[in-house]
Design a protein around this motif. Sequence first.
Motif, short mmCIF file in Angstrom:
data_model
loop_
_atom_site.label_atom_id
_atom_site.label_comp_id
_atom_site.label_asym_id
_atom_site.label_seq_id
_atom_site.Cartn_x
_atom_site.Cartn_y
_atom_site.Cartn_z
N ILE A 1 0.84 -1.20 0.00
CA ILE A 1 0.00 0.00 0.00
C ILE A 1 0.87 1.25 0.00
N MET A 2 1.93 1.24 0.80
CA MET A 2 2.83 2.38 0.82
C MET A 2 3.48 2.58 -0.54
N THR A 3 3.82 1.49 -1.20
CA THR A 3 4.42 1.59 -2.53
C THR A 3 3.46 2.19 -3.53
N SER A 4 2.18 1.85 -3.42
CA SER A 4 1.19 2.41 -4.35
C SER A 4 1.06 3.92 -4.16
N PHE A 5 1.20 4.41 -2.93
CA PHE A 5 1.16 5.86 -2.70
C PHE A 5 2.34 6.56 -3.37
N VAL A 6 3.51 5.96 -3.26
CA VAL A 6 4.71 6.56 -3.86
C VAL A 6 4.60 6.57 -5.38
N LEU A 7 4.14 5.45 -5.96
CA LEU A 7 4.02 5.38 -7.42
C LEU A 7 2.98 6.35 -7.95
N ALA A 8 1.97 6.66 -7.15
CA ALA A 8 0.92 7.58 -7.59
C ALA A 8 1.28 9.04 -7.33
N GLY A 9 2.43 9.30 -6.72
CA GLY A 9 2.83 10.68 -6.44
C GLY A 9 2.10 11.28 -5.26
N LEU A 10 1.65 10.46 -4.33
CA LEU A 10 0.93 10.94 -3.15
C LEU A 10 1.86 11.06 -1.95
N LYS A 11 1.47 11.87 -1.01
CA LYS A 11 2.23 12.06 0.23
C LYS A 11 1.53 11.32 1.36
N THR A 12 2.22 10.32 1.91
CA THR A 12 1.63 9.52 2.98
C THR A 12 1.42 10.38 4.22
N GLN A 13 0.21 10.26 4.81
CA GLN A 13 -0.13 11.06 5.98
C GLN A 13 -0.19 10.24 7.26
N SER A 14 -0.89 9.11 7.24
CA SER A 14 -1.07 8.38 8.49
C SER A 14 -1.33 6.91 8.20
N GLU A 15 -1.16 6.11 9.27
CA GLU A 15 -1.49 4.68 9.26
C GLU A 15 -2.14 4.37 10.61
N GLN A 16 -3.37 3.93 10.57
CA GLN A 16 -4.13 3.63 11.78
C GLN A 16 -4.39 2.14 11.89
N ARG A 17 -4.27 1.62 13.10
CA ARG A 17 -4.55 0.21 13.38
C ARG A 17 -5.89 0.09 14.11
N GLN A 18 -6.73 -0.76 13.58
CA GLN A 18 -8.05 -0.99 14.18
C GLN A 18 -7.96 -2.05 15.27
N LYS A 19 -8.99 -2.11 16.11
CA LYS A 19 -9.01 -3.09 17.19
C LYS A 19 -9.13 -4.51 16.69
N ASP A 20 -9.81 -4.68 15.56
CA ASP A 20 -9.98 -6.03 15.03
C ASP A 20 -8.80 -6.48 14.17
N GLY A 21 -7.74 -5.69 14.07
CA GLY A 21 -6.57 -6.05 13.27
C GLY A 21 -6.50 -5.35 11.93
N GLY A 22 -7.55 -4.69 11.52
CA GLY A 22 -7.54 -3.97 10.25
C GLY A 22 -6.71 -2.70 10.32
N ARG A 23 -6.46 -2.12 9.16
CA ARG A 23 -5.65 -0.91 9.11
C ARG A 23 -6.23 0.05 8.08
N VAL A 24 -5.95 1.34 8.32
CA VAL A 24 -6.40 2.41 7.43
C VAL A 24 -5.19 3.26 7.08
N PHE A 25 -4.87 3.34 5.79
CA PHE A 25 -3.75 4.13 5.29
C PHE A 25 -4.31 5.35 4.56
N THR A 26 -3.73 6.52 4.85
CA THR A 26 -4.22 7.76 4.26
C THR A 26 -3.06 8.51 3.60
N ALA A 27 -3.34 9.06 2.40
CA ALA A 27 -2.36 9.86 1.66
C ALA A 27 -3.06 11.05 1.03
N GLN A 28 -2.28 12.05 0.65
CA GLN A 28 -2.84 13.29 0.13
C GLN A 28 -2.20 13.66 -1.20
N LYS A 29 -3.02 14.22 -2.07
CA LYS A 29 -2.55 14.71 -3.36
C LYS A 29 -1.87 16.06 -3.17
#
Length: 278
Positions: free
Chosen positions: A108-136
């Motif tokens: 996922i981090m690699t896809s942000f770099v290839l798309a020219g986005l700036k990674t902002q945050s990575e959140q971990r959920q209680k059930d094990g899931g994660r949310v990755f956020t990037a900005q144009k």
Amino acid sequence: MTSTAAIHIGSYAPAADTAPVGSSVTVIQAPTKESLPNCLSSMKSEALSSISIHLQYDELLTHYDSLALASLVPYLIPNGSISVHVVMSAANGAASNNNTSSMDWGIIMTSFVLAGLKTQSEQRQKDGGRVFTAQKAAAPPAASSAPMRLNLGAKKSKVTLNLNDDDDDDDQIDEDDLLLNSGNSGMLAPPPTIDMEARAKAAADDCGGRKACDDCTCGRAEREADEEKKTADPLPKSSACGNCAKGDAFRCAGCPYLGKPAFKEGEEHLVLKLDDDV
């Protein structure tokens, strides 16, 4: 008016209490990995303020395309955000929670770099899931569009050129000064004299100035022998003591004939030919 797009990849289905509310949210289905790049083709460019991508944890490696994210960026407005939500399925939530540490989240981090986005945050959920956020990136500053005004009615200034002005020739050399400063006669100095005789002699010297060769065939050895005879001190014509012709036993210590055989008076310069005829 900008809106938000929610892309559901694969078999992802939101729960009833997490379904998007409001008409500004557009839900788009991308059932396969190949359908992700073109899922927003029906929308206009820079029409979305944010894009959220949702998929199951078990389908991350099979349905998520890290190269496809670059094709979704043009639909975002400047400073728009993209978020990738990886959720756990209810069927195998416990098993997935134990295996999240072995997952390679770098896709996922690699896809942000290839798309020219700036990674902002990575959140971990209680059930094990994660949310990755990037900005144009923000839009570049617009160039100034102020019109340029031409004052065509201004008075024209005249420029006068003085063709007789020699101020620009200060760095140049005057040929007349060279003649005047060369001497009282006003002429250039003559070239140095050349010794033609010495040059001809040097040109005719095939031996390069060294002594004649032992097997000389050009005649130089004979010329050198003649010059040596001319420059050699001549032997005295008559003996002062009268014993010079008798041999070394009767000659003085400084006799010029020492080492020569005995001879008769008047035959001092007689050369004997002692070739061996045997």
